[in-house]
Design a protein around this motif. Sequence first.
Motif, PDB file in Angstrom:
ATOM      1  N   ASN A 127       0.982  -1.400  -0.020  1.00  0.00           N
ATOM      2  CA  ASN A 127       0.044  -0.146   0.260  1.00  0.00           C
ATOM      3  C   ASN A 127       0.814   1.150   0.123  1.00  0.00           C
ATOM      4  O   ASN A 127       0.448   2.217  -0.682  1.00  0.00           O
ATOM      5  CB  ASN A 127      -1.030   0.017   1.352  1.00  0.00           C
ATOM      6  CG  ASN A 127      -0.059  -0.270   2.382  1.00  0.00           C
ATOM      7  OD1 ASN A 127       0.564  -1.223   2.690  1.00  0.00           O
ATOM      8  ND2 ASN A 127      -0.339   0.885   3.426  1.00  0.00           N
ATOM      9  N   TRP A 130       2.253   2.492  -3.372  1.00  0.00           N
ATOM     10  CA  TRP A 130       1.111   3.360  -4.165  1.00  0.00           C
ATOM     11  C   TRP A 130       0.872   4.487  -3.643  1.00  0.00           C
ATOM     12  O   TRP A 130       0.697   5.593  -4.258  1.00  0.00           O
ATOM     13  CB  TRP A 130      -0.164   2.425  -4.107  1.00  0.00           C
ATOM     14  CG  TRP A 130      -0.240   1.136  -5.035  1.00  0.00           C
ATOM     15  CD1 TRP A 130      -0.063  -0.135  -4.552  1.00  0.00           C
ATOM     16  CD2 TRP A 130      -0.305   1.274  -6.403  1.00  0.00           C
ATOM     17  NE1 TRP A 130      -0.197  -0.832  -5.970  1.00  0.00           N
ATOM     18  CE2 TRP A 130       0.031  -0.232  -6.956  1.00  0.00           C
ATOM     19  CE3 TRP A 130      -0.560   2.268  -7.468  1.00  0.00           C
ATOM     20  CZ2 TRP A 130      -0.317  -0.417  -8.224  1.00  0.00           C
ATOM     21  CZ3 TRP A 130      -0.601   1.840  -8.713  1.00  0.00           C
ATOM     22  CH2 TRP A 130      -0.394   0.598  -9.079  1.00  0.00           C
ATOM     23  N   GLU A 159       1.220  -8.159 -10.517  1.00  0.00           N
ATOM     24  CA  GLU A 159      -0.089  -7.607  -9.991  1.00  0.00           C
ATOM     25  C   GLU A 159      -1.107  -8.470 -10.589  1.00  0.00           C
ATOM     26  O   GLU A 159      -1.398  -8.398 -11.955  1.00  0.00           O
ATOM     27  CB  GLU A 159      -0.064  -6.200 -10.675  1.00  0.00           C
ATOM     28  CG  GLU A 159      -1.399  -5.349  -9.968  1.00  0.00           C
ATOM     29  CD  GLU A 159      -1.579  -4.155 -10.505  1.00  0.00           C
ATOM     30  OE1 GLU A 159      -2.299  -3.655 -11.259  1.00  0.00           O
ATOM     31  OE2 GLU A 159      -0.542  -3.321  -9.988  1.00  0.00           O
ATOM     32  N   ASP A 179      -2.205  -5.056  -4.695  1.00  0.00           N
ATOM     33  CA  ASP A 179      -2.602  -4.515  -3.496  1.00  0.00           C
ATOM     34  C   ASP A 179      -4.067  -4.196  -3.029  1.00  0.00           C
ATOM     35  O   ASP A 179      -5.002  -3.571  -3.925  1.00  0.00           O
ATOM     36  CB  ASP A 179      -1.927  -3.262  -2.974  1.00  0.00           C
ATOM     37  CG  ASP A 179      -1.838  -2.722  -1.973  1.00  0.00           C
ATOM     38  OD1 ASP A 179      -1.127  -3.409  -0.888  1.00  0.00           O
ATOM     39  OD2 ASP A 179      -2.402  -1.861  -1.337  1.00  0.00           O
ATOM     40  N   GLN A 180      -4.630  -4.468  -2.062  1.00  0.00           N
ATOM     41  CA  GLN A 180      -5.912  -4.147  -1.597  1.00  0.00           C
ATOM     42  C   GLN A 180      -6.354  -2.627  -1.330  1.00  0.00           C
ATOM     43  O   GLN A 180      -7.582  -2.418  -1.111  1.00  0.00           O
ATOM     44  CB  GLN A 180      -6.396  -5.111  -0.329  1.00  0.00           C
ATOM     45  CG  GLN A 180      -6.061  -6.491  -0.739  1.00  0.00           C
ATOM     46  CD  GLN A 180      -5.965  -7.254   0.499  1.00  0.00           C
ATOM     47  OE1 GLN A 180      -6.945  -7.585   1.069  1.00  0.00           O
ATOM     48  NE2 GLN A 180      -4.908  -7.724   0.831  1.00  0.00           N
ATOM     49  N   LEU A 181      -5.182  -1.993  -1.037  1.00  0.00           N
ATOM     50  CA  LEU A 181      -5.366  -0.702  -0.340  1.00  0.00           C
ATOM     51  C   LEU A 181      -4.870   0.400  -1.314  1.00  0.00           C
ATOM     52  O   LEU A 181      -4.524   1.555  -0.805  1.00  0.00           O
ATOM     53  CB  LEU A 181      -5.010  -0.623   1.063  1.00  0.00           C
ATOM     54  CG  LEU A 181      -5.474  -1.463   2.045  1.00  0.00           C
ATOM     55  CD1 LEU A 181      -4.818  -1.183   3.541  1.00  0.00           C
ATOM     56  CD2 LEU A 181      -6.789  -1.339   2.314  1.00  0.00           C
ATOM     57  N   ALA A 182      -4.640   0.172  -2.689  1.00  0.00           N
ATOM     58  CA  ALA A 182      -3.642   1.010  -3.612  1.00  0.00           C
ATOM     59  C   ALA A 182      -4.102   2.665  -3.566  1.00  0.00           C
ATOM     60  O   ALA A 182      -3.095   3.294  -3.266  1.00  0.00           O
ATOM     61  CB  ALA A 182      -3.746   0.400  -4.688  1.00  0.00           C
ATOM     62  N   THR A 191      -9.353   2.070  -2.400  1.00  0.00           N
ATOM     63  CA  THR A 191      -9.623   1.172  -3.471  1.00  0.00           C
ATOM     64  C   THR A 191      -8.640   0.317  -3.835  1.00  0.00           C
ATOM     65  O   THR A 191      -7.362   0.884  -3.820  1.00  0.00           O
ATOM     66  CB  THR A 191     -10.264   2.133  -4.757  1.00  0.00           C
ATOM     67  OG1 THR A 191     -11.471   2.660  -4.317  1.00  0.00           O
ATOM     68  CG2 THR A 191     -10.562   0.962  -6.190  1.00  0.00           C
ATOM     69  N   GLY A 192      -8.645  -0.766  -4.110  1.00  0.00           N
ATOM     70  CA  GLY A 192      -7.530  -1.730  -4.299  1.00  0.00           C
ATOM     71  C   GLY A 192      -7.601  -1.944  -5.684  1.00  0.00           C
ATOM     72  O   GLY A 192      -8.458  -1.695  -6.347  1.00  0.00           O
ATOM     73  N   ASP A 194      -6.510  -5.521  -6.403  1.00  0.00           N
ATOM     74  CA  ASP A 194      -6.652  -6.636  -6.103  1.00  0.00           C
ATOM     75  C   ASP A 194      -7.688  -7.442  -6.946  1.00  0.00           C
ATOM     76  O   ASP A 194      -8.690  -6.897  -7.072  1.00  0.00           O
ATOM     77  CB  ASP A 194      -6.696  -7.049  -4.765  1.00  0.00           C
ATOM     78  CG  ASP A 194      -7.648  -6.423  -4.153  1.00  0.00           C
ATOM     79  OD1 ASP A 194      -8.024  -5.268  -4.276  1.00  0.00           O
ATOM     80  OD2 ASP A 194      -8.658  -7.279  -3.660  1.00  0.00           O
ATOM     81  N   GLU A 215      -1.428  -7.280   2.151  1.00  0.00           N
ATOM     82  CA  GLU A 215      -2.313  -7.463   3.408  1.00  0.00           C
ATOM     83  C   GLU A 215      -2.870  -8.604   3.636  1.00  0.00           C
ATOM     84  O   GLU A 215      -3.530  -9.383   2.809  1.00  0.00           O
ATOM     85  CB  GLU A 215      -3.474  -6.626   3.072  1.00  0.00           C
ATOM     86  CG  GLU A 215      -2.980  -4.929   3.073  1.00  0.00           C
ATOM     87  CD  GLU A 215      -2.724  -4.400   1.520  1.00  0.00           C
ATOM     88  OE1 GLU A 215      -2.320  -3.207   1.386  1.00  0.00           O
ATOM     89  OE2 GLU A 215      -3.121  -5.271   0.849  1.00  0.00           O
ATOM     90  N   HIS A 233       2.867  -6.883   5.714  1.00  0.00           N
ATOM     91  CA  HIS A 233       1.940  -5.364   5.990  1.00  0.00           C
ATOM     92  C   HIS A 233       1.684  -5.210   7.376  1.00  0.00           C
ATOM     93  O   HIS A 233       1.933  -4.132   7.866  1.00  0.00           O
ATOM     94  CB  HIS A 233       0.647  -5.590   5.307  1.00  0.00           C
ATOM     95  CG  HIS A 233      -0.344  -4.528   5.567  1.00  0.00           C
ATOM     96  ND1 HIS A 233       0.099  -3.257   5.111  1.00  0.00           N
ATOM     97  CD2 HIS A 233      -1.651  -4.302   6.271  1.00  0.00           C
ATOM     98  CE1 HIS A 233      -1.180  -2.428   5.554  1.00  0.00           C
ATOM     99  NE2 HIS A 233      -1.762  -3.221   6.168  1.00  0.00           N
TER     100      HIS A 233
END
Length: 296
Positions: A127, A130, A159, A179-182, A191-192, A194, A215, A233
């Motif tokens: 995260n 990003w 990715e 990534d889930q929290l990009a 918003t990710g 993923d 994460e 993470h």
Amino acid sequence: MNRRTFFKWLGGLALSGAAMTGYAFGIEPGFMLRVQQYKLTPPGWPADFKLRIAVLTDIHAGEPYMGLGRIERIVETTNALKPDLALLLGDFSTGHRMITRQVPIKDTAAACAGLAAPLGRHAILGNHDWWDDRAAQKRQSGPSLYGDTLKAAGIPVYENDGVRLEHNGRPFWLLGLGDQLAFVRGRGRFTGVDDLDGTLAKVTDDAPIILMIHEPDAFIKVPKRVSLTLAGHTHGGQVRLFGYSPVVPSGYGNRFAYGHVVEDDRHLIVSGGLGCSILPVRFGVPPEIVLIELGG
């Protein structure tokens, strides 16, 4: 207790507190390094298929805690473990403001490119990689400066993608989730990038799967088809006492905070990582290289 004894006790308590604070802010995050080892044969992984994996994550480069020289020493220590496969699970960027000098991602990538393993070194982004890319945040889309720089240094970055590898004539899949929290959408909203289903769709045969995620919260949806999931993470909460972390950056609290987690015959290993985020503090969870021995 008389007055003199009380003040001796109070002074001792103050000195102990100061010593613990100094250790947590100076010694453990800046000087300590351990090799955390796991030996397992998870479901779907052949018992006679031996594979040695080194995992580095959450480097959070930046002096004085994680200068370029320290990163290079971590790489040397990792190489001395003679892994078959070296994995980098994201968060190369600093992650906090208490630094004296930035370490450019170009230098960090060059140091990480020194990882030596017969099956290569492979990476995903975290995260902070990003979040620290202002251009990507403005676009709310890739490409990522960090990803491009790692690739330019010769380190593949995954990715929602993967690769089929072979070791001693035995195949397996290495997958990397986006990534889930990009992207930051607002206070506490992200918003990710993923796509777990899309990532798993890259697999075209029945060879075992190793999945890299940054994460660990994504593990909740990882199917049994995946033999082993690897995450970072959380940093183990950065403060961990008696197996408990008071603060964990996860929607599941201590459930995925640290270590080897087994749920429904699904296996997850969460590394405590190497650097720090938010504050440069560690207590009870020193920086670590994770060494995993599969099979046998």
